[in-house]
Enzyme design. Structure first.
Site, PDB file in Angstrom:
ATOM      1  CB  CYS A   1      -3.701  52.171 -11.391  1.00  0.00           C
ATOM      2  SG  CYS A   1      -4.672  50.887 -12.212  1.00  0.00           S
TER       3      CYS A   1
ATOM      4  CD  GLU B   1       1.571  56.179 -14.165  1.00  0.00           C
ATOM      5  OE1 GLU B   1       0.585  56.903 -13.925  1.00  0.00           O
ATOM      6  OE2 GLU B   1       1.526  54.934 -14.095  1.00  0.00           O
TER       7      GLU B   1
ATOM      8  CG  HIS C   1      -1.672  53.857 -15.254  1.00  0.00           C
ATOM      9  ND1 HIS C   1      -0.574  53.364 -14.573  1.00  0.00           N
ATOM     10  CD2 HIS C   1      -2.597  52.870 -15.230  1.00  0.00           C
ATOM     11  CE1 HIS C   1      -0.816  52.127 -14.169  1.00  0.00           C
ATOM     12  NE2 HIS C   1      -2.036  51.807 -14.549  1.00  0.00           N
TER      13      HIS C   1
ATOM     14  CD  GLU D   1      -1.953  42.624  -9.247  1.00  0.00           C
ATOM     15  OE1 GLU D   1      -2.421  42.810 -10.380  1.00  0.00           O
ATOM     16  OE2 GLU D   1      -2.663  42.586  -8.232  1.00  0.00           O
ATOM     17  CB  SER D   2      -2.919  46.328  -5.320  1.00  0.00           C
ATOM     18  OG  SER D   2      -3.934  45.426  -5.710  1.00  0.00           O
TER      19      SER D   2
HETATM   20  N1  GLN Z   1      -5.416  45.395 -11.335  1.00  0.00           N
HETATM   21  C1  GLN Z   1      -4.239  45.880 -10.645  1.00  0.00           C
HETATM   22  C2  GLN Z   1      -4.318  45.575  -9.163  1.00  0.00           C
HETATM   23  O1  GLN Z   1      -5.209  44.952  -8.710  1.00  0.00           O
HETATM   24  C3  GLN Z   1      -4.062  47.366 -10.858  1.00  0.00           C
HETATM   25  C4  GLN Z   1      -3.723  47.621 -12.310  1.00  0.00           C
HETATM   26  C5  GLN Z   1      -2.833  48.804 -12.511  1.00  0.00           C
HETATM   27  O2  GLN Z   1      -2.237  49.350 -11.595  1.00  0.00           O
HETATM   28  N2  GLN Z   1      -2.722  49.185 -13.763  1.00  0.00           N
HETATM   29  O3  GLN Z   1      -3.445  45.975  -8.449  1.00  0.00           O
END
Ligand code: GLN
Length: 193
Positions: A79, A174, A172, A48-49
């Site tokens: 991601c 990984e 992803h 989650e960024s």
């Molecule tokens: N939606 C997430 C974000 O805003 C990213 C999702 C993920 O890394 N699988 O960071």
């Protein structure tokens, strides 16, 4: 042999370490600025960024990583890690920061509710066979600068791009046993060093 650190504050970092270990690559967790001195490259995982941005700052890691990337540290962002690397983040939290090391604009959760999570086989530049990609609440790339190479698209939209030593994927790599994308990243580091 290169050492690829994996940012391990939050998110899917352990799977990145597994993929790199399978390639015979040392992949230590990076949790402090001191750890950065021990690595030749850095993976920024999914997760989650907004949380990652917050933890990077509270752990005094944001500025050291930014400096290291500007000094040439190669980065693979996946991601949320793609969001962390992007020049422009759309639909981000107001206090969210990104490193701005690749000239793309990404929209958080940009694939919408119907496609919140999906899988697709991608034709990746340089790969002989398709790469199976897992997308989870993925960012969508809305703009790609002229200096950015597009390595794979899904539905006409770039999902794997590279600028200099920064490679980012909206999926992803990984989370599947296929190590080719990590191998491509490691080869790009070795060819630069
Ligand atoms: N939606 C997430 C974000 O805003 C990213 C999702 C993920 O890394 N699988 O960071």
């Amino acid at each position: 042999m290169v050492i690829v650190g994996v940012l391990a504050l939050q998110g899917a970092f352990a799977a990145h370490q597994d993929r790199l270990h399978e390639l015979g690559i040392d992949a230590p967790a990076v949790r402090t600025a001191g750890h950065l001195g021990d690595v030749d490259a850095l993976v920024m995982p999914g997760g989650e960024s907004t949380t990652m941005s917050h933890l990077l700052r509270t752990n005094d890691l944001f500025d050291p990583i930014e400096d290291a990337i500007r000094d040439g540290l190669p980065v693979l962002g996946t991601c949320a890690g793609m969001i962390m690397c992007a020049n422009e983040v759309l639909d981000g939290r107001r206090d969210q920061r990104s490193f701005g090391v690749i000239d793309i604009s990404v929209r958080r959760n940009g694939y919408g509710r119907q496609l919140a999570s999906f899988e697709a086989d991608l034709d990746v530049e340089g790969f002989a066979a398709d790469f199976h990609a897992v997308f989870i609440r993925a960012p969508i790339v809305e703009r790609v600068g002229s200096g950015v190479e597009i390595l794979a698209c899904y539905d006409g939209v770039p999902v794997l791009v590279r600028q200099g030593s920064c490679t980012v994927a909206s999926f992803h790599p990984e989370l599947t046993p296929d190590g080719r994308l990590h191998a491509m990243f490691v080869e790009s580091i070795e060819s630069q060093s």
